[in-house]
Design an enzyme around this catalytic site. Structure first.
Site, short mmCIF file in Angstrom:
data_model
loop_
_atom_site.label_atom_id
_atom_site.label_comp_id
_atom_site.label_asym_id
_atom_site.label_seq_id
_atom_site.Cartn_x
_atom_site.Cartn_y
_atom_site.Cartn_z
CG HIS A 18 2.88 132.03 -47.01
ND1 HIS A 18 1.54 131.42 -47.86
CD2 HIS A 18 2.58 131.99 -45.77
CE1 HIS A 18 1.16 131.33 -47.07
NE2 HIS A 18 1.57 131.20 -46.07
CG HIS A 41 -2.55 132.50 -35.15
ND1 HIS A 41 -2.03 133.04 -34.33
CD2 HIS A 41 -4.38 133.00 -34.50
CE1 HIS A 41 -2.45 133.44 -33.74
NE2 HIS A 41 -4.03 133.23 -33.42
CB SER A 102 2.50 130.22 -42.64
OG SER A 102 1.49 129.63 -41.74
CD GLU A 120 -6.09 125.89 -37.05
OE1 GLU A 120 -4.98 126.69 -37.02
OE2 GLU A 120 -6.48 125.94 -36.27
CG ASP A 166 -1.04 134.73 -40.82
OD1 ASP A 166 -2.12 135.81 -40.48
OD2 ASP A 166 -1.69 133.23 -41.67
N1 SAM Z 1 -0.72 130.80 -41.01
C1 SAM Z 1 -1.63 130.55 -41.81
C2 SAM Z 1 -0.36 130.29 -43.03
O1 SAM Z 1 0.17 131.10 -43.70
O2 SAM Z 1 -0.47 129.14 -43.81
C3 SAM Z 1 -2.82 131.13 -42.07
C4 SAM Z 1 -3.84 130.82 -40.40
S1 SAM Z 1 -4.77 131.51 -40.93
C5 SAM Z 1 -5.07 133.57 -41.13
C6 SAM Z 1 -5.25 131.80 -38.96
C7 SAM Z 1 -5.73 130.51 -38.10
O3 SAM Z 1 -5.59 130.59 -36.96
C8 SAM Z 1 -7.27 129.46 -38.78
O4 SAM Z 1 -6.80 128.21 -39.15
C9 SAM Z 1 -7.70 129.30 -37.33
O5 SAM Z 1 -8.36 128.50 -36.96
C10 SAM Z 1 -6.38 129.92 -36.25
N2 SAM Z 1 -6.76 130.18 -34.51
C11 SAM Z 1 -8.21 131.49 -34.72
N3 SAM Z 1 -7.85 131.38 -33.23
C12 SAM Z 1 -6.67 131.06 -32.91
C13 SAM Z 1 -6.26 131.08 -31.69
N4 SAM Z 1 -7.14 131.97 -30.85
N5 SAM Z 1 -5.14 130.11 -31.85
C14 SAM Z 1 -4.51 129.37 -32.40
N6 SAM Z 1 -5.18 129.10 -33.27
C15 SAM Z 1 -6.29 129.89 -33.63
#
Ligand code: SAM
Length: 283
Positions: A18, A41, A102, A120, A166
Protein backbone atom coordinates in the site's frame (compact mmCIF):
# COMPACT_ATOMS: atom_id res chain seq x y z
CA UNK A 1 -11.14 -20.49 -2.59
CA UNK A 2 -10.39 -20.38 1.15
CA UNK A 3 -8.34 -17.23 1.40
CA UNK A 4 -9.83 -14.38 3.48
CA UNK A 5 -7.91 -11.16 3.69
CA UNK A 6 -9.45 -10.30 7.10
CA UNK A 7 -6.74 -12.45 8.71
CA UNK A 8 -3.91 -10.53 7.08
CA UNK A 9 -5.17 -6.96 6.61
CA UNK A 10 -2.65 -4.37 7.75
CA UNK A 11 0.24 -6.82 8.11
CA UNK A 12 3.77 -5.92 6.96
CA UNK A 13 3.10 -7.25 3.45
CA UNK A 14 -0.03 -5.10 3.12
CA UNK A 15 1.88 -2.07 4.36
CA UNK A 16 4.65 -2.44 1.76
CA UNK A 17 2.15 -2.96 -1.06
CA UNK A 18 0.00 0.00 0.00
CA UNK A 19 2.96 2.35 0.51
CA UNK A 20 4.08 1.62 -3.07
CA UNK A 21 0.49 2.00 -4.33
CA UNK A 22 0.15 5.39 -2.64
CA UNK A 23 3.44 6.67 -4.08
CA UNK A 24 2.52 5.56 -7.62
CA UNK A 25 -0.92 7.22 -7.41
CA UNK A 26 0.53 10.40 -5.93
CA UNK A 27 2.77 10.61 -8.99
CA UNK A 28 0.00 9.79 -11.48
CA UNK A 29 -2.21 12.56 -10.10
CA UNK A 30 0.36 15.19 -10.97
CA UNK A 31 -0.61 15.01 -14.64
CA UNK A 32 -4.04 16.39 -15.53
CA UNK A 33 -5.16 13.59 -17.88
CA UNK A 34 -7.62 11.23 -16.12
CA UNK A 35 -6.51 7.67 -15.47
CA UNK A 36 -8.06 4.37 -14.48
CA UNK A 37 -7.09 1.98 -11.70
CA UNK A 38 -8.01 -1.67 -12.14
CA UNK A 39 -7.74 -3.63 -8.89
CA UNK A 40 -8.11 -7.25 -10.03
CA UNK A 41 -8.13 -8.86 -6.53
CA UNK A 42 -9.65 -6.05 -4.48
CA UNK A 43 -10.72 -7.86 -1.30
CA UNK A 44 -13.48 -6.44 0.92
CA UNK A 45 -12.20 -2.86 0.91
CA UNK A 46 -12.17 -2.19 4.66
CA UNK A 47 -11.24 -4.35 7.64
CA UNK A 48 -12.23 -4.09 11.30
CA UNK A 49 -9.01 -4.86 13.17
CA UNK A 50 -10.99 -5.51 16.37
CA UNK A 51 -12.83 -8.36 14.61
CA UNK A 52 -12.40 -12.08 15.17
CA UNK A 53 -10.15 -12.87 12.21
CA UNK A 54 -7.55 -10.11 12.67
CA UNK A 55 -7.59 -10.90 16.39
CA UNK A 56 -6.72 -14.54 15.72
CA UNK A 57 -3.52 -13.78 13.85
CA UNK A 58 -2.65 -10.35 15.31
CA UNK A 59 -0.63 -9.75 12.13
CA UNK A 60 -1.70 -6.11 11.85
CA UNK A 61 -0.05 -5.29 15.18
CA UNK A 62 3.39 -5.86 13.64
CA UNK A 63 2.40 -4.01 10.47
CA UNK A 64 0.24 -0.90 10.50
CA UNK A 65 0.09 -1.15 14.33
CA UNK A 66 3.78 -0.25 14.53
CA UNK A 67 3.82 2.29 11.73
CA UNK A 68 0.76 4.17 12.95
CA UNK A 69 2.57 5.33 16.10
CA UNK A 70 6.09 5.57 14.66
CA UNK A 71 8.01 8.86 14.69
CA UNK A 72 9.23 9.31 11.13
CA UNK A 73 11.81 11.92 10.13
CA UNK A 74 10.41 14.84 8.08
CA UNK A 75 11.23 13.81 4.49
CA UNK A 76 10.06 10.22 5.04
CA UNK A 77 6.95 11.42 6.90
CA UNK A 78 6.12 13.57 3.86
CA UNK A 79 6.50 10.60 1.50
CA UNK A 80 4.41 8.37 3.77
CA UNK A 81 1.71 10.99 4.36
CA UNK A 82 -0.62 10.07 1.46
CA UNK A 83 -0.83 6.47 2.72
CA UNK A 84 -0.98 7.21 6.44
CA UNK A 85 -3.53 9.99 5.94
CA UNK A 86 -5.90 7.50 4.28
CA UNK A 87 -5.47 5.11 7.22
CA UNK A 88 -6.14 7.97 9.66
CA UNK A 89 -9.18 9.11 7.68
CA UNK A 90 -10.69 5.63 8.07
CA UNK A 91 -10.53 5.99 11.86
CA UNK A 92 -11.55 8.27 14.71
CA UNK A 93 -8.77 10.72 15.64
CA UNK A 94 -5.82 8.96 17.28
CA UNK A 95 -7.51 5.52 17.03
CA UNK A 96 -6.57 2.55 14.88
CA UNK A 97 -9.52 0.21 14.46
CA UNK A 98 -10.18 0.08 10.72
CA UNK A 99 -7.69 -0.70 7.99
CA UNK A 100 -8.47 0.42 4.43
CA UNK A 101 -7.74 -2.11 1.70
CA UNK A 102 -6.27 -1.35 -1.71
CA UNK A 103 -9.49 -0.14 -3.42
CA UNK A 104 -10.29 2.28 -0.59
CA UNK A 105 -6.71 3.59 -0.52
CA UNK A 106 -6.75 4.00 -4.30
CA UNK A 107 -10.13 5.75 -4.39
CA UNK A 108 -9.09 8.20 -1.68
CA UNK A 109 -5.95 9.10 -3.58
CA UNK A 110 -7.69 9.46 -6.95
CA UNK A 111 -9.53 12.48 -8.28
CA UNK A 112 -13.22 12.61 -9.21
CA UNK A 113 -12.41 12.28 -12.91
CA UNK A 114 -10.28 9.16 -12.40
CA UNK A 115 -12.07 5.83 -12.67
CA UNK A 116 -11.65 2.89 -10.29
CA UNK A 117 -12.61 -0.66 -11.23
CA UNK A 118 -12.48 -2.93 -8.19
CA UNK A 119 -12.97 -6.64 -8.75
CA UNK A 120 -13.46 -9.40 -6.16
CA UNK A 121 -14.54 -12.99 -6.77
CA UNK A 122 -15.37 -14.19 -3.24
CA UNK A 123 -19.10 -13.62 -2.57
CA UNK A 124 -19.10 -12.09 0.92
CA UNK A 125 -16.09 -9.88 0.26
CA UNK A 126 -17.68 -8.75 -3.00
CA UNK A 127 -20.85 -7.74 -1.10
CA UNK A 128 -18.79 -5.74 1.39
CA UNK A 129 -16.87 -4.10 -1.44
CA UNK A 130 -20.10 -3.20 -3.23
CA UNK A 131 -21.43 -1.63 -0.03
CA UNK A 132 -18.22 0.34 0.39
CA UNK A 133 -18.60 2.04 -3.00
CA UNK A 134 -22.39 2.23 -3.26
CA UNK A 135 -22.29 6.04 -3.44
CA UNK A 136 -19.25 6.40 -5.68
CA UNK A 137 -20.19 7.44 -9.21
CA UNK A 138 -16.73 6.83 -10.64
CA UNK A 139 -16.16 3.37 -9.17
CA UNK A 140 -17.30 0.12 -10.75
CA UNK A 141 -17.35 -3.00 -8.57
CA UNK A 142 -17.15 -6.33 -10.38
CA UNK A 143 -17.48 -9.96 -9.36
CA UNK A 144 -15.53 -11.80 -12.07
CA UNK A 145 -12.46 -14.01 -12.25
CA UNK A 146 -9.37 -11.79 -12.15
CA UNK A 147 -7.73 -13.75 -14.94
CA UNK A 148 -10.72 -12.94 -17.13
CA UNK A 149 -10.69 -9.32 -15.92
CA UNK A 150 -7.16 -8.65 -17.19
CA UNK A 151 -8.30 -9.69 -20.65
CA UNK A 152 -11.70 -8.02 -20.76
CA UNK A 153 -10.81 -4.71 -19.05
CA UNK A 154 -7.65 -3.85 -20.95
CA UNK A 155 -6.75 -1.51 -22.50
CA UNK A 156 -8.70 1.12 -20.52
CA UNK A 157 -10.38 3.77 -22.59
CA UNK A 158 -8.37 6.54 -20.89
CA UNK A 159 -5.15 4.84 -22.14
CA UNK A 160 -3.61 5.85 -18.82
CA UNK A 161 -3.77 3.57 -15.89
CA UNK A 162 -2.54 1.40 -13.08
CA UNK A 163 -3.32 -2.30 -12.80
CA UNK A 164 -2.96 -3.80 -9.33
CA UNK A 165 -2.70 -7.59 -9.30
CA UNK A 166 -2.71 -9.06 -5.80
CA UNK A 167 -3.60 -12.78 -5.85
CA UNK A 168 -4.01 -14.90 -2.70
CA UNK A 169 -1.31 -17.43 -3.70
CA UNK A 170 -3.34 -20.39 -2.52
CA UNK A 171 -2.16 -22.75 -5.22
CA UNK A 172 1.22 -23.84 -6.48
CA UNK A 173 0.35 -22.63 -9.96
CA UNK A 174 -0.19 -19.03 -8.86
CA UNK A 175 3.21 -17.78 -10.08
CA UNK A 176 2.59 -19.39 -13.49
CA UNK A 177 -0.99 -18.04 -13.70
CA UNK A 178 0.28 -14.63 -12.75
CA UNK A 179 3.09 -14.63 -15.33
CA UNK A 180 0.62 -15.68 -18.04
CA UNK A 181 -1.87 -12.98 -16.98
CA UNK A 182 0.80 -10.27 -16.94
CA UNK A 183 1.97 -11.30 -20.41
CA UNK A 184 -1.59 -11.03 -21.70
CA UNK A 185 -2.20 -7.73 -19.90
CA UNK A 186 0.99 -6.02 -21.06
CA UNK A 187 0.37 -7.19 -24.62
CA UNK A 188 -3.00 -5.38 -24.50
CA UNK A 189 -1.85 -2.35 -22.54
CA UNK A 190 1.92 -1.92 -22.80
CA UNK A 191 2.00 1.65 -21.50
CA UNK A 192 0.15 0.93 -18.26
CA UNK A 193 1.79 0.79 -14.87
CA UNK A 194 1.47 -2.60 -13.16
CA UNK A 195 1.83 -3.28 -9.48
CA UNK A 196 2.13 -6.99 -8.79
CA UNK A 197 2.33 -8.33 -5.24
CA UNK A 198 4.04 -11.66 -4.55
CA UNK A 199 5.05 -13.64 -1.45
CA UNK A 200 8.70 -14.42 -0.82
CA UNK A 201 8.57 -17.89 0.64
CA UNK A 202 10.96 -19.51 -1.80
CA UNK A 203 13.44 -17.01 -3.16
CA UNK A 204 14.34 -19.08 -6.19
CA UNK A 205 10.69 -19.37 -7.27
CA UNK A 206 10.19 -15.62 -6.77
CA UNK A 207 13.36 -14.78 -8.73
CA UNK A 208 12.26 -17.06 -11.53
CA UNK A 209 8.87 -15.34 -11.61
CA UNK A 210 10.38 -11.83 -11.75
CA UNK A 211 12.84 -12.91 -14.45
CA UNK A 212 10.05 -14.48 -16.53
CA UNK A 213 7.69 -11.49 -16.27
CA UNK A 214 10.33 -8.87 -16.96
CA UNK A 215 11.86 -10.80 -19.87
CA UNK A 216 8.55 -11.39 -21.59
CA UNK A 217 7.19 -7.85 -21.21
CA UNK A 218 10.54 -6.07 -21.81
CA UNK A 219 9.17 -3.13 -19.84
CA UNK A 220 11.11 -1.08 -17.32
CA UNK A 221 10.58 -2.40 -13.83
CA UNK A 222 11.33 -1.93 -10.17
CA UNK A 223 11.40 -4.96 -7.89
CA UNK A 224 10.79 -4.06 -4.24
CA UNK A 225 11.28 -6.60 -1.46
CA UNK A 226 10.99 -6.36 2.30
CA UNK A 227 11.81 -9.01 4.83
CA UNK A 228 10.94 -8.70 8.54
CA UNK A 229 13.29 -11.50 9.67
CA UNK A 230 15.14 -14.50 8.31
CA UNK A 231 12.78 -17.23 7.12
CA UNK A 232 12.77 -20.63 8.74
CA UNK A 233 10.48 -23.65 8.57
CA UNK A 234 7.21 -23.32 10.44
CA UNK A 235 7.23 -19.55 10.47
CA UNK A 236 4.54 -17.74 8.46
CA UNK A 237 5.29 -15.23 5.74
CA UNK A 238 8.41 -13.22 6.60
CA UNK A 239 9.08 -11.44 3.31
CA UNK A 240 7.12 -10.08 0.38
CA UNK A 241 7.74 -8.35 -2.92
CA UNK A 242 6.07 -5.83 -5.17
CA UNK A 243 7.03 -5.82 -8.83
CA UNK A 244 6.25 -2.53 -10.55
CA UNK A 245 6.26 -2.49 -14.35
CA UNK A 246 6.59 0.93 -16.01
CA UNK A 247 7.29 2.58 -12.63
CA UNK A 248 7.19 6.37 -12.28
CA UNK A 249 10.76 7.62 -12.68
CA UNK A 250 10.73 9.07 -9.13
CA UNK A 251 9.69 5.82 -7.44
CA UNK A 252 13.15 4.37 -6.92
CA UNK A 253 14.47 7.50 -5.21
CA UNK A 254 11.36 7.73 -3.02
CA UNK A 255 11.62 4.12 -1.95
CA UNK A 256 15.34 4.49 -1.28
CA UNK A 257 14.31 7.03 1.36
CA UNK A 258 11.32 5.08 2.71
CA UNK A 259 12.54 1.48 2.84
CA UNK A 260 15.35 1.77 5.42
CA UNK A 261 12.88 3.25 7.91
CA UNK A 262 10.10 0.90 7.00
CA UNK A 263 12.44 -2.04 7.38
CA UNK A 264 13.59 -0.86 10.84
CA UNK A 265 10.03 -0.15 11.99
CA UNK A 266 8.66 -3.51 10.86
CA UNK A 267 11.68 -5.66 11.84
CA UNK A 268 10.85 -8.78 13.83
CA UNK A 269 14.30 -10.30 14.11
CA UNK A 270 17.72 -10.92 12.62
CA UNK A 271 17.80 -11.06 8.85
CA UNK A 272 15.36 -8.22 8.25
CA UNK A 273 16.06 -5.90 5.34
CA UNK A 274 14.98 -4.71 1.94
CA UNK A 275 15.98 -4.89 -1.68
CA UNK A 276 15.34 -2.53 -4.55
CA UNK A 277 16.47 -3.36 -8.03
CA UNK A 278 15.66 -2.74 -11.65
CA UNK A 279 17.74 -5.47 -13.19
CA UNK A 280 17.27 -9.18 -12.81
CA UNK A 281 19.76 -10.93 -10.56
CA UNK A 282 22.04 -13.41 -12.37
CA UNK A 283 22.03 -16.75 -10.57
N1 SAM B 1 -5.83 -6.20 -2.81
C1 SAM B 1 -6.41 -6.31 -1.46
C2 SAM B 1 -5.77 -5.24 -0.59
O1 SAM B 1 -4.59 -4.92 -0.79
O2 SAM B 1 -6.47 -4.71 0.28
C3 SAM B 1 -6.18 -7.68 -0.88
C4 SAM B 1 -6.55 -8.81 -1.78
S1 SAM B 1 -6.31 -10.42 -1.15
C5 SAM B 1 -4.59 -10.60 -1.05
C6 SAM B 1 -6.72 -11.40 -2.53
C7 SAM B 1 -8.22 -11.38 -2.89
O3 SAM B 1 -8.40 -12.03 -4.14
C8 SAM B 1 -9.10 -12.11 -1.90
O4 SAM B 1 -10.09 -11.24 -1.41
C9 SAM B 1 -9.72 -13.25 -2.70
O5 SAM B 1 -11.06 -13.53 -2.34
C10 SAM B 1 -9.64 -12.71 -4.11
N2 SAM B 1 -9.57 -13.71 -5.18
C11 SAM B 1 -9.04 -14.96 -5.15
N3 SAM B 1 -9.08 -15.54 -6.37
C12 SAM B 1 -9.62 -14.60 -7.20
C13 SAM B 1 -9.90 -14.59 -8.59
N4 SAM B 1 -9.61 -15.64 -9.38
N5 SAM B 1 -10.45 -13.49 -9.12
C14 SAM B 1 -10.72 -12.40 -8.35
N6 SAM B 1 -10.50 -12.36 -7.03
C15 SAM B 1 -9.95 -13.44 -6.46
Amino acid sequence: MNYRHDYHAGNFADVVKHVVLARVLTYMKQKPRPFRVIDTHAGAGRYDLSGLEPGKTGEWQDGIGRLFDAELPGPVADLMAPYLDVVRAANDPGQLRYYPGSPVIARQLMRFEDVLVANELQGQDFERLKGEFRRSKTTTVLNIDAWHAVKSLLPPKERRGLVLIDPPFESREEFDNLATAVAEATRRFATGTYLIWYPLKHEVAADRFVAAVTAQSELEFLDVRLSVCAAFAGLGLTAAGVLVLNPPYVLREELEAILPLLSETLAEGAGHGYLLRNAVLER
